[in-house]
Enzyme design. Structure first.
Site, PDB file in Angstrom:
ATOM      1  N   ARG A  85      14.307  -3.009   4.615  1.00  0.00           N
ATOM      2  CA  ARG A  85      12.899  -2.994   5.013  1.00  0.00           C
ATOM      3  C   ARG A  85      12.310  -4.407   4.929  1.00  0.00           C
ATOM      4  O   ARG A  85      11.471  -4.793   5.743  1.00  0.00           O
ATOM      5  CB  ARG A  85      12.114  -2.039   4.088  1.00  0.00           C
ATOM      6  CG  ARG A  85      10.646  -1.900   4.433  1.00  0.00           C
ATOM      7  CD  ARG A  85       9.981  -0.779   3.662  1.00  0.00           C
ATOM      8  NE  ARG A  85       9.580  -1.183   2.319  1.00  0.00           N
ATOM      9  CZ  ARG A  85       9.049  -0.364   1.414  1.00  0.00           C
ATOM     10  NH1 ARG A  85       8.905   0.920   1.687  1.00  0.00           N
ATOM     11  NH2 ARG A  85       8.688  -0.795   0.236  1.00  0.00           N
ATOM     12  N   ARG A 104       0.761   5.920 -11.301  1.00  0.00           N
ATOM     13  CA  ARG A 104       2.002   5.252 -11.679  1.00  0.00           C
ATOM     14  C   ARG A 104       2.119   5.094 -13.182  1.00  0.00           C
ATOM     15  O   ARG A 104       3.134   4.601 -13.655  1.00  0.00           O
ATOM     16  CB  ARG A 104       2.045   3.865 -11.041  1.00  0.00           C
ATOM     17  CG  ARG A 104       2.918   3.781  -9.778  1.00  0.00           C
ATOM     18  CD  ARG A 104       2.765   2.372  -9.252  1.00  0.00           C
ATOM     19  NE  ARG A 104       3.817   1.881  -8.417  1.00  0.00           N
ATOM     20  CZ  ARG A 104       3.746   1.803  -7.089  1.00  0.00           C
ATOM     21  NH1 ARG A 104       2.729   2.306  -6.436  1.00  0.00           N
ATOM     22  NH2 ARG A 104       4.721   1.241  -6.409  1.00  0.00           N
ATOM     23  N   LYS A 112       8.177   7.487   0.599  1.00  0.00           N
ATOM     24  CA  LYS A 112       6.877   8.147   0.422  1.00  0.00           C
ATOM     25  C   LYS A 112       5.937   7.844   1.596  1.00  0.00           C
ATOM     26  O   LYS A 112       5.311   8.743   2.135  1.00  0.00           O
ATOM     27  CB  LYS A 112       6.214   7.685  -0.886  1.00  0.00           C
ATOM     28  CG  LYS A 112       7.026   7.981  -2.128  1.00  0.00           C
ATOM     29  CD  LYS A 112       6.258   7.615  -3.400  1.00  0.00           C
ATOM     30  CE  LYS A 112       6.004   6.138  -3.586  1.00  0.00           C
ATOM     31  NZ  LYS A 112       7.183   5.342  -3.968  1.00  0.00           N
ATOM     32  N   ARG A 134      10.649  -3.989  -9.972  1.00  0.00           N
ATOM     33  CA  ARG A 134       9.854  -2.809  -9.592  1.00  0.00           C
ATOM     34  C   ARG A 134      10.503  -1.532 -10.102  1.00  0.00           C
ATOM     35  O   ARG A 134       9.828  -0.608 -10.550  1.00  0.00           O
ATOM     36  CB  ARG A 134       9.660  -2.753  -8.068  1.00  0.00           C
ATOM     37  CG  ARG A 134       8.586  -3.753  -7.587  1.00  0.00           C
ATOM     38  CD  ARG A 134       8.742  -4.137  -6.143  1.00  0.00           C
ATOM     39  NE  ARG A 134       8.428  -3.028  -5.250  1.00  0.00           N
ATOM     40  CZ  ARG A 134       8.843  -2.977  -3.976  1.00  0.00           C
ATOM     41  NH1 ARG A 134       9.586  -3.967  -3.477  1.00  0.00           N
ATOM     42  NH2 ARG A 134       8.518  -1.952  -3.223  1.00  0.00           N
TER      43      ARG A 134
END
Ligand code: AMP
Length: 371
Positions: free
Chosen positions: A309, A270, A195, A327
């Site tokens: 990442r 969210r 995103k 998550r």
């Protein structure tokens, strides 16, 4: 919910289904008290009153008859004042108590016509009940016996009322509003879907503001602000930050650029309560979400990407597989349902998020162009 378009015009929610139901219950209570000892004939004025009559008589627990007549004075959004002929009163009404059920009374022209028509029918009594009433434009000296909800003089649709024949099926009442000017896009997808990367490219291409709630939190943590201290404990574990904190922060971010062309929301909403708070907030500005564009990527690939990442991002929540799994758990239990939230508004657009960055930007652009 949010702003809707009917023909060329935009409407925002004004009176909810619940408020309508409560108003009708009160009307039924008043009418029952007055007329329970006789058998009134409830006459609905078509087309607009069909929902009101159905809901009204369903709540009316005493003997009654139900009938409809047709008599229309609307053509577009302005009352033309011209009234068509009455169709449908065939019964012998002599000696009967008639209660007219109107969806809305504004200028009173239709009401006057009704009084004229029933004047020589030798009724025992004629009563008028209206669900909506516009006191500011009502010009007649005619009695209205029962009023549901008084509203300002703005064009409304829904719950039986139409704008050039559309909108009668809406359960809530919507009010005319201005055309939204912004392109507001929720860029959606699980952690690691890309995103942020895509938003950085698309914000330039479409001249939009990019708000990443995760970035804002990280900025606040780095600068040790109160907000940062509050958010840190949640973020470190991979939990969501509480809704009230996140929603207030998001609103403040949006208000920093009031002249924006639009926003790319990344990492927000969210939860369902964040989504409805965002809808309400935008609606107050006469704006709406243009669409949710979702990057679809299989979970295994995402874990790989996030661990990769984590080697360079410095993000604690990217470096540990159990935090990453948490998550995803947060995403699957609280966030994924937002697909339905936007799908029911016909605003969900899924895009394949596997491939080269430029390829995915292309796919996203195809959707952005349409919104
Ligand atoms: P992100 O950079 O979008 O992956 O977000 C990183 C972390 O910030 C999340 O795991 C949450 O702890 C927090 N966060 C970001 N956006 C939100 C949000 N809309 N609601 C709650 N927490 C959020």
């Amino acid at each position: 919910m949010s702003i809707i378009k009917l023909h060329d015009k935009y409407f925002k929610k004004f009176i909810t289904e619940n408020q309508i139901e409560n108003a009708i219950s009160l009307l039924v209570k008043q009418v029952s008290e007055d007329l329970k000892d006789e058998t009134p004939i409830f006459i609905g004025i078509l087309n607009g009153s069909f929902m009101f009559v159905a809901d009204f008589v369903r709540k009316y627990n005493y003997n009654c008859e139900v009938s409809f007549v047709k008599l229309s004075s609307y053509n577009g959004t302005n009352s033309t004042g011209k009234i068509k002929q009455l169709v449908g009163v065939n019964e012998d009404l002599e000696g009967r108590t008639v209660v007219i059920l109107e969806d809305i009374i504004d200028t009173g022209n239709t009401l006057q016509e009704i009084y004229e028509i029933f004047k020589d029918k030798k009724l025992k009594q004629l009563k008028i009940a209206t669900l909506f009433f516009k006191p500011d434009v009502f010009k007649k000296e005619l009695p209205i016996d029962y009023i549901g909800i008084s509203i300002p003089d703005k064009f409304i649709v829904g719950y039986g009322l139409d704008y050039d024949n559309l909108g009668r099926n809406l359960a809530d009442i919507y009010q005319l509003t201005t055309e939204p000017k912004m392109k507001n896009i929720v860029l959606f997808g699980p952690p690691g879907a890309g995103k942020g990367t895509q938003a950085d490219l698309l914000k330039v291409k479409y001249n939009l503001e990019h708000i990443s709630t995760g970035e804002v939190f990280r900025y606040n943590i780095k600068n040790e602000t109160e907000l940062g201290k509050l958010a840190k404990s949640f973020m470190d574990k991979g939990d969501l930050v509480p809704d009230n904190v996140t929603i207030d922060m998001l609103k403040a971010e949006v208000d920093k650029t009031p002249d924006a062309n639009g926003f790319i929301f990344d990492g927000f909403p969210r939860t369902e309560s964040q989504a409805s708070a965002l809808d309400e907030f935008l609606e107050e500005k006469g704006e709406t979400i243009s669409g949710m564009v979702a990057l679809e990527v299989p979970e295994d690939l995402l874990v790989e990407r996030l661990l990769e990442r984590g080697k360079t991002s410095g993000r604690a929540d990217d470096q540990d597989e159990s935090k990453i799994r948490n998550r995803f758990n947060e995403y699957n239990t609280k966030t994924a349902i937002l697909k339905d939230y936007y799908q029911t508004q016909n605003k969900y657009f899924g895009v394949n998020g596997v491939g080269a960055i430029s390829e995915i930007t292309e796919r996203l652009s195809e959707v952005f162009d349409k919104l």
